[in-house]
Design an enzyme around this catalytic site. Structure first.
Site, PDB file in Angstrom:
ATOM      1  N   VAL A 161       0.758  -1.123  -0.104  1.00 37.76           N
ATOM      2  CA  VAL A 161      -0.109  -0.039   0.160  1.00 37.76           C
ATOM      3  C   VAL A 161       0.908   1.269  -0.207  1.00 37.76           C
ATOM      4  O   VAL A 161       0.739   2.323  -0.907  1.00 37.76           O
ATOM      5  CB  VAL A 161      -0.854  -0.119   1.112  1.00 37.76           C
ATOM      6  CG1 VAL A 161      -1.603   1.340   1.127  1.00 37.76           C
ATOM      7  CG2 VAL A 161      -1.878  -1.237   1.199  1.00 37.76           C
ATOM      8  N   GLU A 162       1.858   1.405   0.801  1.00 41.69           N
ATOM      9  CA  GLU A 162       2.747   2.357   0.838  1.00 41.69           C
ATOM     10  C   GLU A 162       4.200   1.837   1.031  1.00 41.69           C
ATOM     11  O   GLU A 162       4.310   0.723   1.712  1.00 41.69           O
ATOM     12  CB  GLU A 162       2.531   3.486   1.915  1.00 41.69           C
ATOM     13  CG  GLU A 162       1.539   4.389   1.378  1.00 41.69           C
ATOM     14  CD  GLU A 162       0.279   4.258   2.162  1.00 41.69           C
ATOM     15  OE1 GLU A 162      -0.721   4.872   1.741  1.00 41.69           O
ATOM     16  OE2 GLU A 162       0.103   3.213   3.068  1.00 41.69           O
ATOM     17  N   THR A 163       5.533   2.484   0.529  1.00 42.02           N
ATOM     18  CA  THR A 163       6.644   2.090   0.584  1.00 42.02           C
ATOM     19  C   THR A 163       7.226   3.465   0.848  1.00 42.02           C
ATOM     20  O   THR A 163       6.954   4.428   0.518  1.00 42.02           O
ATOM     21  CB  THR A 163       7.384   1.739  -0.327  1.00 42.02           C
ATOM     22  OG1 THR A 163       6.705   0.308  -0.937  1.00 42.02           O
ATOM     23  CG2 THR A 163       8.882   1.162  -0.102  1.00 42.02           C
TER      24      THR A 163
END
Length: 291
Positions: free
Chosen positions: A46-48
């Site tokens: 979903v996020e990095t």
């Protein structure tokens, strides 16, 4: 060349594997925007996030947050996870008040550090939020999403603070956990109102049960939403000032999608702090070369 440190984390987890996954490239100084975006697309999380020296005065480090398709200024679980990684990597230490200062697209944010080791909990002060609309602003799109739902005491509202969500209270926890939403209708709501989508909550024995549907960014259901829970807390602080949740509570989220997140909310003098525990699941290095 020194190895580039990489961690994969489990943020806001009541148990290992129960929270929201996050990838963190610890040594990202010198990475181009294109290189970061390509890596975030590859991880498909979903996020990095990518940690590097700060640009703003007073910050201990800079965290840049990427989804698989774009950079975003702020999100809750990447903020908490980045602070966890920065502390473990020795990039920053808490000041005398137990605060580390993280720079991101939303500015320089204070993150409170409580405890140590496996028991450590981190809390970010959520960006100031405000109610920007009621159900009339969404017209039939919101009505279509909530058709047949027994709602709670507080009326649905659109709340903005770092990000923008529609928020609705369900009548009880069973109603919330048993709901089978129309995801196409939520996406239509997100597009029509320029929001991430819909976040719903119900009161529970411990505090709140929460479900979040950020269809505006192509996610069906989020297992642990720090930013969304910060907006719910701000909404409750304004609309339910004398209730049992006015000083803070614990959130359960993600069980409907096989997770078990535990998010702690504290409301102090109008400021909302969102936090919890993070587990390091993978700790190693990354070999990522430019094309």
């Amino acid at each position: 060349m020194s190895p580039i440190r990489y961690k994969q984390l489990d943020v806001f987890a009541a148990r290992h594997g129960g929270g929201n996954p996050l990838g963190v490239v610890v040594d990202a100084e010198g990475w181009s925007d294109a290189r970061m975006q390509r890596f975030a697309h590859w991880t498909n999380l979903v996020e990095t996030t990518f940690l590097m020296p700060p640009r703003a005065a007073g910050a201990g480090y800079l965290a840049r947050i990427f989804t698989p398709t774009k950079e975003i200024p702020f999100a809750g679980h990447p903020t908490i996870g980045s602070a966890h990684a920065a502390l473990d990597a020795g990039l920053v230490t808490p000041d005398a008040a137990g605060i580390v200062w993280q720079e991101c697209g939303a500015g320089v944010l204070p993150i409170r550090v409580e405890g140590s080791g496996q028991a450590r909990e981190l809390f970010v002060q959520a960006p100031k939020a405000r109610i920007v609309g009621d159900a009339s602003c969404a017209g039939e799109t919101l009505s279509a999403v909530l058709y047949g739902v027994r709602l709670g005491a507080l009326a649905p509202a659109c709340v903005e603070g770092g990000r923008r969500w529609w928020i609705a209270e369900f009548a009880d926890e069973a109603e919330l956990r048993g709901w089978h939403p129309d995801h196409a209708a939520i996406r239509a709501l997100a597009i029509a109102t320029d929001t991430l989508g819909l976040c719903v909550f119900a009161r529970s024995a411990e505090g709140l049960a929460v479900r979040a549907f950020p269809a505006g960014v192509g996610i069906v259901e989020d297992p642990a939403s720090g930013a969304a829970n910060g907006l719910i807390a701000a909404y409750l602080a304004e609309r339910d000032t004398t209730g049992t949740l006015a000083k803070g509570y614990v959130v359960s989220q993600g069980r409907e999608v096989g997770h078990d997140a535990r998010i702690i909310i504290r409301i102090d003098g109008g400021a909302v702090w969102v936090g919890g525990r993070t587990n390091t699941i993978i700790d190693g290095s990354v070999d990522w070369r430019d094309l």
